[in-house]
Enzyme design. Sequence first.
Site, short mmCIF file in Angstrom:
data_model
loop_
_atom_site.label_atom_id
_atom_site.label_comp_id
_atom_site.label_asym_id
_atom_site.label_seq_id
_atom_site.Cartn_x
_atom_site.Cartn_y
_atom_site.Cartn_z
CB VAL A 228 9.06 -9.48 5.76
CG1 VAL A 228 7.80 -8.93 5.13
CG2 VAL A 228 9.26 -8.93 7.18
NE ARG A 230 16.19 -16.78 4.49
CZ ARG A 230 16.44 -15.65 3.84
NH1 ARG A 230 15.45 -14.82 3.57
NH2 ARG A 230 17.66 -15.35 3.46
CG ASP A 253 8.59 -10.60 0.33
OD1 ASP A 253 8.10 -10.51 -0.82
OD2 ASP A 253 9.78 -10.36 0.58
CD GLU A 258 11.30 -17.67 -1.03
OE1 GLU A 258 12.27 -17.24 -1.70
OE2 GLU A 258 10.89 -17.10 0.00
CG HIS A 277 12.39 -13.62 -1.10
ND1 HIS A 277 12.92 -14.79 -0.63
CD2 HIS A 277 12.98 -12.64 -0.36
CE1 HIS A 277 13.78 -14.54 0.34
NE2 HIS A 277 13.84 -13.23 0.52
#
Length: 310
Positions: A228, A230, A253, A258, A277
């Site tokens: 959770v 980077r 996440d 991304e 995210h």
Amino acid sequence: MTSLGIKVVSVPDAALKTYLEERCPILDFILWRDEEDPSAEDLSVIDAVITPYAHSSLTVERLASLPNLKLVQTQSTGMDNLVGKVPPGVVLCSARGVHAASTAELAVGLVIASLRGIDVAARNMTRRVWQEERRLTLTDRKVALLGYGSIGQELHRKLAAFDVEIVRIGQTARRDEHGNIHGMDDLMGLLPQADILISSLPMTPRTVRLINRPVLSAMKDGALFINVGRGGVVDQDALAAELYSGRISAAVDVTDPEPLPEDHPLWSAPHFLLTPHLGGNTSAFLPRIRTFLADQMKRIAGDQPVMNQS
């Protein structure tokens, strides 16, 4: 006037501008929406910028064009998107702590969903399949927290209710009121005993691809990896290889980049759960970030040290 010489602050949305004007009337606030180009006059007077929440921001790309810029304040914990974008000599501050509770909450949710097969049950539900089975549990497991900043500390507090053994790994070895915090040099020796590894590491030169093939290979068979922090902290090809081998499971996440490319093997990896995210993007964000920013602006106006300076 403050010691930083800040009088004018740009704000990325109108509601936040109104909120800050009511609580810190000493400073002048200019609305600078991310999709808009500010006027040359505004550019010349802006002393400080509150950047948009989004990781990808046009505002960030324009920071070098502000001749009087003295301070940049983010709305996020991580600041890797600002590397090379903030001019030398400009003070940079994060929103560290604002997202900690929500991100830690999601991490615990990912752990429980993965161990108890909630994602499997959700997919089975769409097919009207009843698959009853005995699954793993969080109770009585050994959890290694990789990263012990605001998110790691909040994770420690939340996990204490689950009857787990917690091992903490920070940037450097130290002690606190809870006991030992291991340094990064101890990571490889601790992994074979951990049932669950949760990373909340920020993106720094030291952490780039830190979770690589040797680290993942050192995890015990059947272990669960959670990220959770980077996405760039993880070698995603190495993670995909471990998942397809069936040796470990994972839930993340964050990815790098991304969004995750459509052809990436992680999309169809077994024993894998992905959320887009969502960590700090909750109902708790708005009231907490507003409170934090108001406090920060009052510090600036009152000639006090700013919070979370990098």
